[in-house]
Design a protein around this motif. Structure first.
Motif, PDB file in Angstrom:
ATOM      1  N   ARG A  70      35.992  43.792  18.521  1.00 25.31           N
ATOM      2  CA  ARG A  70      35.256  44.483  17.467  1.00 25.31           C
ATOM      3  C   ARG A  70      36.128  44.741  16.249  1.00 25.31           C
ATOM      4  NH1 ARG A  70      32.765  49.705  18.924  1.00 25.31           N
ATOM      5  NH2 ARG A  70      31.620  49.319  17.011  1.00 25.31           N
ATOM      6  N   SER A  96      26.299  47.411   4.859  1.00 25.86           N
ATOM      7  CA  SER A  96      26.032  48.281   6.009  1.00 25.86           C
ATOM      8  C   SER A  96      26.484  49.714   5.768  1.00 25.86           C
ATOM      9  CB  SER A  96      26.722  47.738   7.262  1.00 25.86           C
ATOM     10  OG  SER A  96      28.127  47.753   7.108  1.00 25.86           O
ATOM     11  N   TYR A 111      27.728  54.642   8.280  1.00 27.41           N
ATOM     12  CA  TYR A 111      27.550  53.278   8.750  1.00 27.41           C
ATOM     13  C   TYR A 111      26.135  53.090   9.277  1.00 27.41           C
ATOM     14  CZ  TYR A 111      27.961  49.029  11.523  1.00 27.41           C
ATOM     15  OH  TYR A 111      27.769  47.783  12.048  1.00 27.41           O
ATOM     16  N   ARG A 112      25.454  52.064   8.816  1.00 29.17           N
ATOM     17  CA  ARG A 112      24.125  51.694   9.306  1.00 29.17           C
ATOM     18  C   ARG A 112      24.244  50.362  10.040  1.00 29.17           C
ATOM     19  NH1 ARG A 112      21.675  56.585   8.453  1.00 29.17           N
ATOM     20  NH2 ARG A 112      21.651  57.138   6.228  1.00 29.17           N
ATOM     21  N   MET A 113      23.910  50.347  11.322  1.00 32.40           N
ATOM     22  CA  MET A 113      24.107  49.142  12.121  1.00 32.40           C
ATOM     23  C   MET A 113      23.410  47.929  11.518  1.00 32.40           C
ATOM     24  SD  MET A 113      23.505  48.484  16.196  1.00 32.40           S
ATOM     25  CE  MET A 113      24.766  49.691  16.596  1.00 32.40           C
ATOM     26  N   LEU A 114      22.169  48.113  11.096  1.00 30.12           N
ATOM     27  CA  LEU A 114      21.440  47.009  10.482  1.00 30.12           C
ATOM     28  C   LEU A 114      21.808  46.859   9.017  1.00 30.12           C
ATOM     29  CD1 LEU A 114      17.925  47.439  12.113  1.00 30.12           C
ATOM     30  CD2 LEU A 114      19.774  45.895  12.780  1.00 30.12           C
ATOM     31  N   SER A 122      32.423  59.226  14.623  1.00 36.37           N
ATOM     32  CA  SER A 122      32.941  57.867  14.522  1.00 36.37           C
ATOM     33  C   SER A 122      34.034  57.634  15.552  1.00 36.37           C
ATOM     34  CB  SER A 122      33.504  57.586  13.126  1.00 36.37           C
ATOM     35  OG  SER A 122      34.024  56.266  13.064  1.00 36.37           O
ATOM     36  N   TRP A 136      32.835  51.563  11.272  1.00 37.61           N
ATOM     37  CA  TRP A 136      31.957  50.776  12.139  1.00 37.61           C
ATOM     38  C   TRP A 136      31.016  51.637  12.982  1.00 37.61           C
ATOM     39  CZ3 TRP A 136      36.767  49.430  10.644  1.00 37.61           C
ATOM     40  CH2 TRP A 136      36.868  48.202   9.970  1.00 37.61           C
ATOM     41  N   ASP A 137      31.026  52.931  12.762  1.00 33.21           N
ATOM     42  CA  ASP A 137      30.027  53.840  13.337  1.00 33.21           C
ATOM     43  C   ASP A 137      30.230  55.212  12.713  1.00 33.21           C
ATOM     44  OD1 ASP A 137      32.321  54.759  14.587  1.00 33.21           O
ATOM     45  OD2 ASP A 137      31.562  54.606  16.622  1.00 33.21           O
TER      46      ASP A 137
END
Length: 225
Positions: A9, A59, A71-74, A114, A208-209
């Motif tokens: 990742r 994102s 962060y937005r996953m989509l 996060s 990333w989150d």
């Protein structure tokens, strides 16, 4: 021990010749348009910056007057965001809107929900196809799999003197070539990265989150060396 990034990742790119060194603290891209904003390099100047939406990956959502990112996953369809050469197209990265060409500067970051992020600085002209930490024009402290690390040029060094992230400080001494991660609770430097800065730098963030909130315009805590 320096370890090549191998986590699926984490950002990856072809390694380049190292131009900097990460060390524990024991004593104390061509084609991008030129920007004209430079901060004062006098010791009394406290760095103030916001996040530059023009550089933000699709994102990442900016909030609180462009001082925070979520962060937005989509995320957004990359074709639906403004196409410009300053935007990161491949990795969830955003830069600050100020360039640093000298002096000593301090800011803090609050981490919310996060488990994977990077904080540091990058050459204002770094390639927008790279991720911060994977090239020799960016220097970051990262957190992933419940562990901290320092990273540049796709090489990682473990950082063990700071715990679970909630709020941390970053201290940049441009002229000395040092980027330090500050443990705010202990009021001490947990780790320092030694480098040779040759071009203007921007605060840099990868996420990333969860979300991050930046705090600039701060004075350096007393006692940091």
């Amino acid at each position: 021990m320096v370890v090549t990034v191998g986590l699926a990742r984490l950002c990856r790119s072809v390694g380049r010749t190292a131009s900097s060194l990460s060390v524990p603290h024991q004593a104390a891209a061509a084609g991008l348009p030129a920007r004209t904003r430079f901060i004062s390099t006098t010791p009394a100047s406290n760095l103030q910056f916001k996040l530059d939406e023009r550089t933000a990956h699709s994102s990442l959502d900016l909030f609180k007057k462009n001082t925070g990112i979520i962060y937005r996953m989509l995320g957004l369809d990359p074709s639906h965001v403004q196409n410009n050469p300053e935007r990161f197209r491949d990795w969830a990265v955003v830069l600050g809107d100020e360039r640093i060409s000298g002096g000593r500067h301090y800011w803090e970051v609050t981490v919310k929900k996060s488990q994977e992020f990077r904080l540091g600085v990058a050459d204002a002209q770094m390639s927008r196809h790279d991720c911060v930490g994977t090239c020799n024009t960016s220097w970051v402290f990262g957190y992933a799999q419940r562990k901290w690390f320092a990273m540049t040029n796709n090489k990682m060094v473990p950082v063990t003197l700071v715990g679970r992230p909630e709020r941390v400080g970053l201290l940049l001494d441009y002229d000395a070539g040092l980027l330090s991660l500050v443990d705010i609770e202990k009021r001490q430097i947990a780790h320092a990265v030694k480098a040779q800065f040759k071009a203007p730098l921007c605060p840099a963030f990868g996420l990333w989150d969860g979300e991050l909130l930046t705090h600039s315009g701060l004075e350096e805590p007393e006692g940091l060396k």
